[in-house]
Design a protein around this motif. Sequence first.
Motif, mmCIF file in Angstrom:
data_model
loop_
_atom_site.group_PDB
_atom_site.id
_atom_site.type_symbol
_atom_site.label_atom_id
_atom_site.label_comp_id
_atom_site.label_asym_id
_atom_site.label_seq_id
_atom_site.Cartn_x
_atom_site.Cartn_y
_atom_site.Cartn_z
ATOM 1 N N GLY A 64 27.390 -7.158 -8.931
ATOM 2 C CA GLY A 64 28.562 -6.422 -8.447
ATOM 3 C C GLY A 64 29.572 -7.329 -7.777
ATOM 4 N N ARG A 65 30.199 -8.186 -8.553
ATOM 5 C CA ARG A 65 31.187 -9.118 -8.002
ATOM 6 C C ARG A 65 32.582 -8.484 -7.955
ATOM 7 N NH1 ARG A 65 26.785 -11.307 -6.349
ATOM 8 N NH2 ARG A 65 25.678 -12.582 -7.892
ATOM 9 N N THR A 66 33.435 -9.050 -7.127
ATOM 10 C CA THR A 66 34.817 -8.585 -7.030
ATOM 11 C C THR A 66 35.521 -8.685 -8.380
ATOM 12 O OG1 THR A 66 34.945 -9.331 -4.729
ATOM 13 C CG2 THR A 66 37.035 -8.980 -5.882
ATOM 14 N N HIS A 67 36.151 -7.591 -8.807
ATOM 15 C CA HIS A 67 36.934 -7.551 -10.052
ATOM 16 C C HIS A 67 36.117 -8.023 -11.266
ATOM 17 C CE1 HIS A 67 40.861 -8.092 -7.484
ATOM 18 N NE2 HIS A 67 40.191 -6.990 -7.189
ATOM 19 N N GLN A 68 34.830 -7.777 -11.233
ATOM 20 C CA GLN A 68 33.940 -8.330 -12.261
ATOM 21 C C GLN A 68 34.309 -7.900 -13.673
ATOM 22 O OE1 GLN A 68 29.710 -8.486 -11.416
ATOM 23 N NE2 GLN A 68 29.211 -7.714 -13.459
ATOM 24 N N ILE A 69 34.397 -6.602 -13.917
ATOM 25 C CA ILE A 69 34.694 -6.104 -15.260
ATOM 26 C C ILE A 69 36.078 -6.565 -15.699
ATOM 27 C CG2 ILE A 69 35.106 -4.029 -16.647
ATOM 28 C CD1 ILE A 69 32.978 -2.623 -14.896
ATOM 29 N N ARG A 70 37.049 -6.447 -14.820
ATOM 30 C CA ARG A 70 38.431 -6.794 -15.155
ATOM 31 C C ARG A 70 38.548 -8.269 -15.540
ATOM 32 N NH1 ARG A 70 41.558 -5.016 -9.901
ATOM 33 N NH2 ARG A 70 43.351 -5.765 -11.120
ATOM 34 N N SER A 71 37.954 -9.137 -14.746
ATOM 35 C CA SER A 71 38.103 -10.570 -15.004
ATOM 36 C C SER A 71 37.279 -11.028 -16.199
ATOM 37 C CB SER A 71 37.715 -11.367 -13.758
ATOM 38 O OG SER A 71 36.360 -11.138 -13.400
ATOM 39 N N GLN A 72 36.059 -10.508 -16.359
ATOM 40 C CA GLN A 72 35.233 -10.927 -17.485
ATOM 41 C C GLN A 72 35.814 -10.458 -18.815
ATOM 42 O OE1 GLN A 72 31.141 -9.679 -16.026
ATOM 43 N NE2 GLN A 72 30.676 -11.712 -16.852
ATOM 44 N N MET A 73 36.293 -9.228 -18.863
ATOM 45 C CA MET A 73 36.880 -8.728 -20.101
ATOM 46 C C MET A 73 38.125 -9.536 -20.471
ATOM 47 S SD MET A 73 35.338 -6.365 -21.732
ATOM 48 C CE MET A 73 33.827 -5.419 -21.486
ATOM 49 N N ALA A 74 38.931 -9.880 -19.483
ATOM 50 C CA ALA A 74 40.108 -10.701 -19.759
ATOM 51 C C ALA A 74 39.697 -12.086 -20.253
ATOM 52 C CB ALA A 74 40.965 -10.819 -18.498
ATOM 53 N N TYR A 75 38.633 -12.626 -19.676
ATOM 54 C CA TYR A 75 38.183 -13.971 -20.037
ATOM 55 C C TYR A 75 37.732 -14.055 -21.492
ATOM 56 C CZ TYR A 75 35.758 -18.462 -19.545
ATOM 57 O OH TYR A 75 35.344 -19.775 -19.684
ATOM 58 N N LEU B 234 43.645 -2.415 -20.365
ATOM 59 C CA LEU B 234 44.981 -1.854 -20.477
ATOM 60 C C LEU B 234 45.449 -1.423 -19.086
ATOM 61 C CD1 LEU B 234 47.339 -0.937 -22.259
ATOM 62 C CD2 LEU B 234 46.152 1.242 -22.586
ATOM 63 N N GLY B 235 46.655 -1.840 -18.730
ATOM 64 C CA GLY B 235 47.227 -1.486 -17.440
ATOM 65 C C GLY B 235 46.979 -2.490 -16.339
ATOM 66 N N ASP B 236 46.148 -3.501 -16.592
ATOM 67 C CA ASP B 236 45.780 -4.469 -15.557
ATOM 68 C C ASP B 236 46.765 -5.633 -15.546
ATOM 69 O OD1 ASP B 236 44.593 -6.115 -13.731
ATOM 70 O OD2 ASP B 236 42.593 -6.046 -14.630
ATOM 71 N N ASP B 237 47.722 -5.610 -14.625
ATOM 72 C CA ASP B 237 48.715 -6.677 -14.538
ATOM 73 C C ASP B 237 48.133 -7.974 -13.982
ATOM 74 O OD1 ASP B 237 50.623 -5.014 -15.578
ATOM 75 O OD2 ASP B 237 51.693 -4.685 -13.687
ATOM 76 N N LYS B 238 47.122 -7.876 -13.129
ATOM 77 C CA LYS B 238 46.566 -9.067 -12.489
ATOM 78 C C LYS B 238 45.839 -9.964 -13.489
ATOM 79 C CE LYS B 238 44.850 -8.678 -8.328
ATOM 80 N NZ LYS B 238 45.633 -9.595 -7.448
ATOM 81 N N TYR B 239 45.047 -9.370 -14.378
ATOM 82 C CA TYR B 239 44.256 -10.155 -15.323
ATOM 83 C C TYR B 239 44.683 -9.944 -16.783
ATOM 84 C CZ TYR B 239 41.225 -10.598 -11.245
ATOM 85 O OH TYR B 239 40.734 -10.862 -9.983
ATOM 86 N N GLY B 240 45.566 -9.007 -17.012
ATOM 87 C CA GLY B 240 45.922 -8.649 -18.372
ATOM 88 C C GLY B 240 47.306 -9.091 -18.797
ATOM 89 N N VAL B 241 47.900 -8.303 -19.700
ATOM 90 C CA VAL B 241 49.183 -8.634 -20.313
ATOM 91 C C VAL B 241 50.217 -7.603 -19.853
ATOM 92 C CG1 VAL B 241 50.396 -9.115 -22.466
ATOM 93 C CG2 VAL B 241 47.921 -9.505 -22.319
ATOM 94 N N LYS B 242 51.102 -8.024 -18.952
ATOM 95 C CA LYS B 242 52.038 -7.091 -18.334
ATOM 96 C C LYS B 242 52.964 -6.446 -19.357
ATOM 97 C CE LYS B 242 55.074 -6.676 -14.326
ATOM 98 N NZ LYS B 242 55.639 -7.376 -13.140
ATOM 99 N N THR B 243 53.453 -7.229 -20.312
ATOM 100 C CA THR B 243 54.383 -6.669 -21.303
ATOM 101 C C THR B 243 53.704 -5.591 -22.145
ATOM 102 O OG1 THR B 243 53.837 -8.504 -22.800
ATOM 103 C CG2 THR B 243 55.824 -8.724 -21.433
#
Length: 299
Positions: free
Chosen positions: A222-233, A239-248
């Motif tokens: 259970g790490r911070t932003h685990q799913i968001r960062s790993q999926m981006a990696y 979808l919708g994640d400006d921090k780790y995703g594609v803003k445009t």
Amino acid sequence: MEIFTIKKSEEGKRLDQFLMEQKHWPRAFFMKALRTKKIKVNGRKEEAAFRLSAGDEVRSFVLEKRDAVRPVRILYEDENLLVVYKPAGLLTLDITGKEKDTMLSRVSFALLQKGGVAAYPVHRIDFNTEGLLLFAKTEEIRDLLGRLIRDRKISKSYLAIVLGKIEPGHGTLTHQIFKDAKKNQVFVTDEPVKGSRTAITEYERLAYRSGLSLVKCHLITGRTHQIRSQMAYVGHPLLGDDKYGVKTTNRSYKEKRQLLCSAEISCDFGKEAGPLSYLAGTRWSVGNVGFVKKYFGGQ
């Protein structure tokens, strides 16, 4: 006016500690109430550090705008705990004391209406993530639930919409994650680096449509932003994640927050859960998720 009678188990607590646990006010709000004599112990004004004794009567003359407190969606409740739904755009709690409207304040108010039992958050989910949260009704149950989560006896699964068709359709993501506290952002690597911790997420693609995948993620760690960062990696940001995703891309879909939901909590324990053993095998599910229905027709 509210009246609190100090129990034997609460003896020795500071006045500020006791009332902050009961009311979850911002500290500045509490100190102002104390200074203006709206808090009294046995009819007298006391200092914040005053130590309470069993039988003491604490009275609060603070008038709160309770009509501004929004209702809480409770999925399960018993004498020990609650399972509640947190909407996106709401803090689980605010340790700074600046934000009065949090999930903790809402749950605390709901319990106050039922008799004044305190609420203790067991874990958190991000501000822009929706879904299930556990709250305990005593410190002992909070600590027990926390230990069961750490020992992987309570599991949490999430639903997310990611860009692209994730392949293979199911698998395990194992990476190293390290956090930049100043940026409130994490970074993912394949090999250990100074300060990194292992992050493990199991995933399953439930559906694919028009360039988007609906994914179920099961957290092993259970790490911070685990799913968001790993999926981006791995090339499939949420979808919708400006921090780790594609803003445009997010703006083309008119999404301004990550489509991520804490969708399921499972009790995978047995007798080792002690007073919570009666919940062995129990599973709570959030039910229908708005963004799933929007992009996948409620699949």
